[in-house]
Design a protein around this motif. Structure first.
Motif, PDB file in Angstrom:
ATOM      1  N   MET A  65      -3.315 -11.030  -9.771  1.00  0.00           N
ATOM      2  CA  MET A  65      -2.759 -12.364  -9.547  1.00  0.00           C
ATOM      3  C   MET A  65      -1.456 -12.313  -8.758  1.00  0.00           C
ATOM      4  O   MET A  65      -0.826 -13.343  -8.513  1.00  0.00           O
ATOM      5  N   GLY A  66      -1.024 -11.085  -8.382  1.00  0.00           N
ATOM      6  CA  GLY A  66       0.137 -10.951  -7.519  1.00  0.00           C
ATOM      7  C   GLY A  66       1.446 -10.675  -8.215  1.00  0.00           C
ATOM      8  O   GLY A  66       2.504 -10.666  -7.571  1.00  0.00           O
ATOM      9  N   TYR A  67       1.429 -10.429  -9.523  1.00  0.00           N
ATOM     10  CA  TYR A  67       2.670 -10.136 -10.229  1.00  0.00           C
ATOM     11  C   TYR A  67       3.117  -8.709  -9.912  1.00  0.00           C
ATOM     12  O   TYR A  67       2.285  -7.800  -9.754  1.00  0.00           O
ATOM     13  N   PRO A  68       4.414  -8.457  -9.820  1.00  0.00           N
ATOM     14  CA  PRO A  68       4.913  -7.132  -9.418  1.00  0.00           C
ATOM     15  C   PRO A  68       4.630  -6.059 -10.472  1.00  0.00           C
ATOM     16  O   PRO A  68       4.677  -6.323 -11.675  1.00  0.00           O
ATOM     17  N   GLU A  69       4.336  -4.830  -9.998  1.00  0.00           N
ATOM     18  CA  GLU A  69       4.027  -3.729 -10.900  1.00  0.00           C
ATOM     19  C   GLU A  69       5.159  -3.440 -11.875  1.00  0.00           C
ATOM     20  O   GLU A  69       4.920  -3.149 -13.048  1.00  0.00           O
ATOM     21  N   ALA A  70       6.397  -3.499 -11.386  1.00  0.00           N
ATOM     22  CA  ALA A  70       7.541  -3.179 -12.242  1.00  0.00           C
ATOM     23  C   ALA A  70       7.590  -4.087 -13.458  1.00  0.00           C
ATOM     24  O   ALA A  70       8.067  -3.684 -14.529  1.00  0.00           O
ATOM     25  N   GLN A  71       7.089  -5.304 -13.325  1.00  0.00           N
ATOM     26  CA  GLN A  71       7.094  -6.260 -14.426  1.00  0.00           C
ATOM     27  C   GLN A  71       5.860  -6.099 -15.310  1.00  0.00           C
ATOM     28  O   GLN A  71       5.938  -6.267 -16.527  1.00  0.00           O
ATOM     29  N   ILE A  72       4.737  -5.743 -14.711  1.00  0.00           N
ATOM     30  CA  ILE A  72       3.466  -5.762 -15.425  1.00  0.00           C
ATOM     31  C   ILE A  72       3.119  -4.431 -16.090  1.00  0.00           C
ATOM     32  O   ILE A  72       2.538  -4.410 -17.186  1.00  0.00           O
ATOM     33  N   LEU A  73       3.450  -3.299 -15.484  1.00  0.00           N
ATOM     34  CA  LEU A  73       3.022  -2.011 -16.027  1.00  0.00           C
ATOM     35  C   LEU A  73       3.532  -1.750 -17.454  1.00  0.00           C
ATOM     36  O   LEU A  73       2.774  -1.239 -18.294  1.00  0.00           O
ATOM     37  N   PRO A  74       4.803  -2.082 -17.785  1.00  0.00           N
ATOM     38  CA  PRO A  74       5.219  -1.917 -19.192  1.00  0.00           C
ATOM     39  C   PRO A  74       4.388  -2.775 -20.146  1.00  0.00           C
ATOM     40  O   PRO A  74       4.086  -2.357 -21.267  1.00  0.00           O
ATOM     41  N   TRP A  75       4.009  -3.956 -19.697  1.00  0.00           N
ATOM     42  CA  TRP A  75       3.178  -4.851 -20.505  1.00  0.00           C
ATOM     43  C   TRP A  75       1.793  -4.244 -20.709  1.00  0.00           C
ATOM     44  O   TRP A  75       1.228  -4.298 -21.812  1.00  0.00           O
ATOM     45  N   TYR A  76       1.241  -3.615 -19.657  1.00  0.00           N
ATOM     46  CA  TYR A  76      -0.068  -2.964 -19.777  1.00  0.00           C
ATOM     47  C   TYR A  76      -0.015  -1.807 -20.766  1.00  0.00           C
ATOM     48  O   TYR A  76      -0.996  -1.532 -21.471  1.00  0.00           O
ATOM     49  N   GLU A  77       1.108  -1.116 -20.811  1.00  0.00           N
ATOM     50  CA  GLU A  77       1.244  -0.002 -21.748  1.00  0.00           C
ATOM     51  C   GLU A  77       1.181  -0.506 -23.188  1.00  0.00           C
ATOM     52  O   GLU A  77       0.587   0.146 -24.061  1.00  0.00           O
ATOM     53  N   VAL A  78       1.774  -1.655 -23.444  1.00  0.00           N
ATOM     54  CA  VAL A  78       1.714  -2.247 -24.786  1.00  0.00           C
ATOM     55  C   VAL A  78       0.265  -2.613 -25.121  1.00  0.00           C
ATOM     56  O   VAL A  78      -0.223  -2.330 -26.221  1.00  0.00           O
ATOM     57  N   LEU A  79      -0.437  -3.245 -24.185  1.00  0.00           N
ATOM     58  CA  LEU A  79      -1.850  -3.583 -24.392  1.00  0.00           C
ATOM     59  C   LEU A  79      -2.683  -2.329 -24.644  1.00  0.00           C
ATOM     60  O   LEU A  79      -3.552  -2.303 -25.527  1.00  0.00           O
ATOM     61  N   ARG A  80      -2.402  -1.268 -23.865  1.00  0.00           N
ATOM     62  CA  ARG A  80      -3.165  -0.026 -23.991  1.00  0.00           C
ATOM     63  C   ARG A  80      -3.007   0.565 -25.399  1.00  0.00           C
ATOM     64  O   ARG A  80      -3.978   1.051 -25.988  1.00  0.00           O
TER      65      ARG A  80
END
Length: 373
Positions: A65-80
């Motif tokens: 959806m175009g959100y920056p990696e620096a903002q999203i990757l920590p969030w993905y780690e929590v989901l993981r």
């Protein structure tokens, strides 16, 4: 006879509709994320906050959806981690809203298990914590702002120790409303103003594992200094106060609302007890209320009747034209009375003396009809 099954299916359908209505209209963002971190469901709140339609989110993740990696990757780690461990967790998010403002969100992540025991998805519920963050920042920024936002605020506010319940600060509005002096309040605990009947509810909330991390809203009874009892809705927000774990409480007196609700319940109970059939409909003639005596007189239960039309349920076909004319006249004359023929569930027809009048909302707009027979 499949009546019981049909009734159960209808009850389930209505329950599903109620739950969907709650989710669709919730002030929180609610979404379901699959193992590729793509959205399988989002409620309308996400579209409101981001300005992106709900359908645009489905099947995509935030990177797509175009959100920056620096903002999203920590969030993905929590989901993981949730997918790996199967454990619930919480996470604080910062996101730019559709209007360009920065908002703070407290997110609760809950694993959803498939029938084979694997984690199929994660349910994420995000609550807007921006106001709380701003309130905390305001308290920290300066004593003058604190006095403006807290001491002089017309709402009932206090701060108490999260572990002991001891009052740490109370604003002028609460002091005046409850009747205790500031000195008296600062020697008391929040339990001291709580009615004994509601103490256990407060203690259960205080002992919960998320007490110090998640805002709580509760309704309870409070005792004022003069002994009078009031109903209050209290919103509690975890904060740090003078290096102590504390809660900021904002209380609203809901005594009048509770009395009004009790009056509505009382009136509903009266209608269920009277020896007359009372039936209410919307403007299309769809039944919205059906009291106990209506069940006896017409032989249909409330569960069977509500949602169907009076034309379908009560009136023989040959009377439909007459009844439609009377409904039209009702909107002009506001009430009618007379003898009509009604059919019962067993197919029998009987004459009844019925009085029908209109129902108006607080804005005096016509919203339905009520008939007594």
């Amino acid at each position: 006879d499949i009546t019981d099954r049909k009734q159960a299916e209808e009850a389930l359908r209505q329950r599903e509709q109620e739950i969907r209505a709650l989710v669709e209209n919730a002030p929180d963002i609610i979404c379901r994320v699959d193992r590729q971190f793509r959205f399988a469901y989002v409620n309308p709140r996400l579209a409101i906050e981001t300005g992106i339609p709900t359908e645009a989110w489905i099947g995509k993740n935030e990177l797509e959806m175009g959100y920056p990696e620096a903002q999203i990757l920590p969030w993905y780690e929590v989901l993981r981690q949730v997918f790996l461990t199967g454990q619930e967790c919480a996470y604080d998010l910062e996101r730019v809203a559709a209007d360009g403002t920065l908002k703070y969100w407290y997110s609760r992540l809950v694993p959803e298990f498939a029938q084979n025991g694997t984690i199929a998805s994660v349910l994420v519920v995000s609550r807007d914590m921006t106001n709380l963050k701003q309130a905390q920042a305001a308290l920290v920024r300066s004593e003058s702002q604190y006095r403006l936002l807290f001491e002089s605020n017309p709402n009932l506010m206090w701060i108490f120790n999260s572990d002991t319940g001891l009052f740490l600060a109370v604003n002028h509005a609460a002091i005046a409303y409850y009747g205790y002096s500031e000195a008296e309040f600062l020697k008391m605990h929040v339990f001291d103003i709580c009615a004994p009947e509601d103490l256990s509810k407060l203690q259960i909330i205080q002992r919960s594992t998320v007490w110090k991390t998640v805002p709580h809203t509760m309704e309870c009874r409070h005792i004022k200094r003069d002994g009078s009892i009031i109903y209050v809705e209290v919103n509690c927000y975890p904060i740090t106060w003078a290096e102590q774990s504390a809660h900021f409480a904002l209380a609203n007196d809901v005594t009048d609302r509770k009395r009004a609700e009790a009056e509505i319940r009382f009136q509903a109970n009266l209608l269920s007890q009277v020896r007359n059939a009372v039936v209410a409909t919307d403007l299309e003639g769809r039944i919205t209320y059906w009291n106990r005596f209506a069940e006896t007189l017409y032989q249909w239960t409330a569960a069977e009747a509500i949602g169907r039309t009076v034309m379908e349920l009560l009136f023989p076909v040959e009377q439909h034209q007459q009844i439609m004319a009377e409904f039209s006249a009702l909107q002009r004359d506001l009430s009618i009375e007379g003898e009509i023929l009604v059919k019962r569930k067993d197919g029998s027809v009987l004459p009844v003396l019925a009085a029908t009048t209109v129902i108006k909302d607080p804005q005096k707009q016509l919203v339905g009809f009520v008939g007594v027979a």
